[in-house]
Scaffold this active site. Structure first.
Site, PDB file in Angstrom:
ATOM      1  CE1 TYR A  98      -3.772  -2.344   0.104  1.00 27.01           C
ATOM      2  CE2 TYR A  98      -2.720  -3.305   2.044  1.00 27.01           C
ATOM      3  CZ  TYR A  98      -3.686  -3.359   1.043  1.00 27.01           C
ATOM      4  OH  TYR A  98      -4.538  -4.428   0.977  1.00 27.01           O
ATOM      5  CG  ASP A 110     -28.146  -3.520  -0.781  1.00 27.27           C
ATOM      6  OD1 ASP A 110     -27.924  -3.757  -1.985  1.00 27.27           O
ATOM      7  OD2 ASP A 110     -28.652  -4.354  -0.007  1.00 27.27           O
ATOM      8  CG  HIS A 163      -9.789  -1.357  -4.966  1.00 24.62           C
ATOM      9  ND1 HIS A 163     -10.244  -1.584  -3.692  1.00 24.62           N
ATOM     10  CD2 HIS A 163     -10.858  -1.510  -5.785  1.00 24.62           C
ATOM     11  CE1 HIS A 163     -11.519  -1.895  -3.747  1.00 24.62           C
ATOM     12  NE2 HIS A 163     -11.930  -1.836  -4.996  1.00 24.62           N
TER      13      HIS A 163
HETATM   14  C1  DQA Z   1      -7.734  -2.256  -0.979  1.00 27.30           C
HETATM   15  C2  DQA Z   1      -7.722  -3.704  -1.465  1.00 27.30           C
HETATM   16  C3  DQA Z   1      -8.574  -4.593  -0.571  1.00 27.30           C
HETATM   17  O1  DQA Z   1      -8.559  -5.937  -1.055  1.00 27.30           O
HETATM   18  C4  DQA Z   1      -8.023  -4.578   0.836  1.00 27.30           C
HETATM   19  O2  DQA Z   1      -8.849  -5.346   1.693  1.00 27.30           O
HETATM   20  C5  DQA Z   1      -7.819  -3.198   1.370  1.00 27.30           C
HETATM   21  C6  DQA Z   1      -7.331  -2.149   0.471  1.00 27.30           C
HETATM   22  C7  DQA Z   1      -6.777  -1.372  -1.801  1.00 27.30           C
HETATM   23  O3  DQA Z   1      -6.893  -0.166  -1.695  1.00 27.30           O
HETATM   24  O4  DQA Z   1      -5.919  -1.892  -2.500  1.00 27.30           O
HETATM   25  O5  DQA Z   1      -7.983  -2.958   2.561  1.00 27.30           O
HETATM   26  O6  DQA Z   1      -9.049  -1.744  -1.149  1.00 27.30           O
END
Ligand code: DQA
Length: 152
Positions: free
Chosen positions: A26, A90, A103
């Site tokens: 991340y 929803d 993401h």
């Molecule tokens: C996420 C990807 C998701 O699978 C994961 O659970 C996250 C972060 C991303 O930003 O890459 O918490 O949403």
């Protein structure tokens, strides 16, 4: 009523730990960095931003419901709830605002359980795997739609 010039930014569970959480996946930018980037990108397009992050699904649902009163669109990284939450989907569907799904990591290239998104088909913008910079692109694409500048 004129369309409000405000976006709701929603970050789901565990994203409060951005910067220290699995930085190899991340990155090292923090949630504060994300919120600043989104606010600056939106401001350049004439939108202000209300930001919420929570580890509790119901808090996110309440924030999404509130947005129908005073926001023009929603930028959301639902985090793990992406892959589990009919409830969040929803809520997004119910408020009938344009949604941008973000993401940070490329969920398509990760574990099988991350391949499905309950949010994907209620979102009009999808930015996946572009790191924190992806939030800025999501804001730009959403603002293009809101201001009628989207292509196509
Ligand atoms: C996420 C990807 C998701 O699978 C994961 O659970 C996250 C972060 C991303 O930003 O890459 O918490 O949403």
């Amino acid at each position: 009523m004129t369309t409000p010039r405000r976006l709701l930014l929603v970050n789901g569970p565990n994203l409060n730990l951005l910067g220290t959480r699995e930085p190899e996946i991340y990155g090292t930018e923090t949630l504060a960095d994300v919120e600043r980037l989104v606010a600056e990108t939106a401001a350049a397009r004439g939108f202000e931003v209300r930001a919420v992050q929570s580890n509790h699904e119901g808090v996110l649902v309440d924030a999404i419901h509130e947005a129908r009163h005073d926001c023009a669109g929603i930028v959301i990284n639902p985090a793990g709830l992406t892959h589990t939450s009919v409830v969040l989907r929803d809520a997004l569907s119910a408020v009938e605002l344009p949604v941008a799904e973000v993401h940070i990591s490329d969920v398509r290239a990760r574990e099988a359980f991350r391949q499905h998104s309950y949010v994907a088909d209620v979102a009009v913008v999808h930015v996946i795997g572009e790191g924190v910079a992806g939030y800025a692109r999501a804001v730009t694409l959403l603002c293009d739609i809101l201001t009628g500048q989207a292509e196509g």
